[in-house]
Design a protein around this motif. Structure first.
Motif, PDB file in Angstrom:
ATOM      1  N   CYS A  71      69.504  -6.778  20.834  1.00 13.13           N
ATOM      2  CA  CYS A  71      69.207  -5.484  21.453  1.00 13.13           C
ATOM      3  C   CYS A  71      68.787  -4.443  20.416  1.00 13.13           C
ATOM      4  O   CYS A  71      69.431  -4.269  19.389  1.00 13.13           O
ATOM      5  N   LEU A  72      67.696  -3.729  20.730  1.00 11.05           N
ATOM      6  CA  LEU A  72      67.175  -2.675  19.861  1.00 11.05           C
ATOM      7  C   LEU A  72      67.718  -1.304  20.230  1.00 11.05           C
ATOM      8  O   LEU A  72      67.333  -0.297  19.637  1.00 11.05           O
ATOM      9  N   GLU A  73      68.563  -1.241  21.246  1.00 11.95           N
ATOM     10  CA  GLU A  73      69.214   0.001  21.684  1.00 11.95           C
ATOM     11  C   GLU A  73      68.190   1.058  22.110  1.00 11.95           C
ATOM     12  O   GLU A  73      68.354   2.242  21.829  1.00 11.95           O
ATOM     13  N   CYS A  74      67.143   0.611  22.793  1.00 12.40           N
ATOM     14  CA  CYS A  74      66.095   1.550  23.222  1.00 12.40           C
ATOM     15  C   CYS A  74      66.392   2.188  24.570  1.00 12.40           C
ATOM     16  O   CYS A  74      65.721   3.138  24.978  1.00 12.40           O
ATOM     17  N   SER A  75      67.315   1.638  25.327  1.00 13.48           N
ATOM     18  CA  SER A  75      67.733   2.155  26.648  1.00 13.48           C
ATOM     19  C   SER A  75      66.760   1.852  27.780  1.00 13.48           C
ATOM     20  O   SER A  75      66.982   2.290  28.906  1.00 13.48           O
ATOM     21  N   SER A  76      65.689   1.154  27.522  1.00 14.62           N
ATOM     22  CA  SER A  76      64.691   0.936  28.574  1.00 14.62           C
ATOM     23  C   SER A  76      65.269   0.214  29.782  1.00 14.62           C
ATOM     24  O   SER A  76      64.966   0.570  30.939  1.00 14.62           O
ATOM     25  N   CYS A  77      66.087  -0.791  29.556  1.00 11.36           N
ATOM     26  CA  CYS A  77      66.640  -1.560  30.670  1.00 11.36           C
ATOM     27  C   CYS A  77      67.502  -0.677  31.565  1.00 11.36           C
ATOM     28  O   CYS A  77      67.504  -0.813  32.790  1.00 11.36           O
ATOM     29  N   ARG A  78      68.194   0.232  30.949  1.00  6.07           N
ATOM     30  CA  ARG A  78      69.101   1.118  31.676  1.00  6.07           C
ATOM     31  C   ARG A  78      68.349   1.950  32.712  1.00  6.07           C
ATOM     32  O   ARG A  78      68.810   2.157  33.829  1.00  6.07           O
ATOM     33  N   PHE A  79      67.170   2.418  32.345  1.00  2.90           N
ATOM     34  CA  PHE A  79      66.408   3.279  33.254  1.00  2.90           C
ATOM     35  C   PHE A  79      65.429   2.489  34.115  1.00  2.90           C
ATOM     36  O   PHE A  79      64.968   2.992  35.137  1.00  2.90           O
ATOM     37  N   ALA A  80      65.108   1.280  33.737  1.00  2.00           N
ATOM     38  CA  ALA A  80      64.145   0.485  34.499  1.00  2.00           C
ATOM     39  C   ALA A  80      64.764  -0.160  35.730  1.00  2.00           C
ATOM     40  O   ALA A  80      64.066  -0.407  36.712  1.00  2.00           O
ATOM     41  N   CYS A  81      66.046  -0.413  35.691  1.00  2.00           N
ATOM     42  CA  CYS A  81      66.687  -1.106  36.812  1.00  2.00           C
ATOM     43  C   CYS A  81      66.608  -0.235  38.071  1.00  2.00           C
ATOM     44  O   CYS A  81      67.147   0.869  38.096  1.00  2.00           O
ATOM     45  N   PRO A  82      65.958  -0.718  39.130  1.00  6.15           N
ATOM     46  CA  PRO A  82      65.792   0.093  40.336  1.00  6.15           C
ATOM     47  C   PRO A  82      67.084   0.261  41.129  1.00  6.15           C
ATOM     48  O   PRO A  82      67.138   1.059  42.064  1.00  6.15           O
ATOM     49  N   HIS A  83      68.121  -0.476  40.757  1.00  6.89           N
ATOM     50  CA  HIS A  83      69.397  -0.409  41.478  1.00  6.89           C
ATOM     51  C   HIS A  83      70.499   0.241  40.637  1.00  6.89           C
ATOM     52  O   HIS A  83      71.669   0.164  41.001  1.00  6.89           O
ATOM     53  N   ASN A  84      70.134   0.837  39.524  1.00  6.69           N
ATOM     54  CA  ASN A  84      71.131   1.452  38.633  1.00  6.69           C
ATOM     55  C   ASN A  84      72.286   0.479  38.385  1.00  6.69           C
ATOM     56  O   ASN A  84      73.457   0.842  38.473  1.00  6.69           O
ATOM     57  N   ASN A  85      71.924  -0.744  38.063  1.00  4.05           N
ATOM     58  CA  ASN A  85      72.921  -1.812  37.989  1.00  4.05           C
ATOM     59  C   ASN A  85      73.170  -2.310  36.560  1.00  4.05           C
ATOM     60  O   ASN A  85      73.745  -3.370  36.357  1.00  4.05           O
ATOM     61  N   VAL A  86      72.730  -1.534  35.575  1.00  6.40           N
ATOM     62  CA  VAL A  86      72.918  -1.946  34.181  1.00  6.40           C
ATOM     63  C   VAL A  86      74.071  -1.175  33.549  1.00  6.40           C
ATOM     64  O   VAL A  86      74.118   0.053  33.617  1.00  6.40           O
TER      65      VAL A  86
END
Ligand code: SF4
Ligand code: SF4
Length: 102
Positions: A71-86
């Protein structure tokens, strides 16, 4: 433009990632909140598509596998998830990724 900047501009993604140092935190700082949402409601796997480091990988049961060590700690996955499930936190005790500059 300086020669140094040109060499950075021309570097491949793999070359750039090679300059990043990781210290394995020992346990994942990433997770899914509710696996059933990935399995039953998510049709897009945005976490997989958006991650630049191939951390999120499609699982056979619909729940992604997480190779948190990269993980590069960019946070992209956190905001990309359409279900706020990260579940997203920084790795503990200063471990994780270190960038070199200059
Ligand atoms: S985008 Fe969100 S809901 Fe979909 S698989 Fe990834 S974590 Fe699960
Ligand atoms: S924070 Fe960035 S690099 Fe880390 S898993 Fe999420 S998208 Fe991938």
């Amino acid at each position: 433009m300086s020669t140094k900047q040109n060499s950075v501009d021309n570097a491949s993604l793999e070359d750039r990632l090679y300059t990043v140092k990781y210290e394995d935190p020992g346990e994942s700082h990433l997770d899914v909140k509710v696996p059933g949402i990935c399995e039953e409601r998510c049709r897009t796997d945005d976490c997989v598509d958006v991650c630049p480091a191939d951390v999120w990988r499609e699982g056979e049961d619909g729940v992604p596998h997480i190779a948190y060590e990269n993980c590069l700690e960019c946070s992209s996955c956190r905001f990309a998830c359409p279900h706020n499930n990260v579940v997203w936190t920084y790795p503990e005790n200063g471990s994780g990724v270190t960038y070199s500059y200059g």
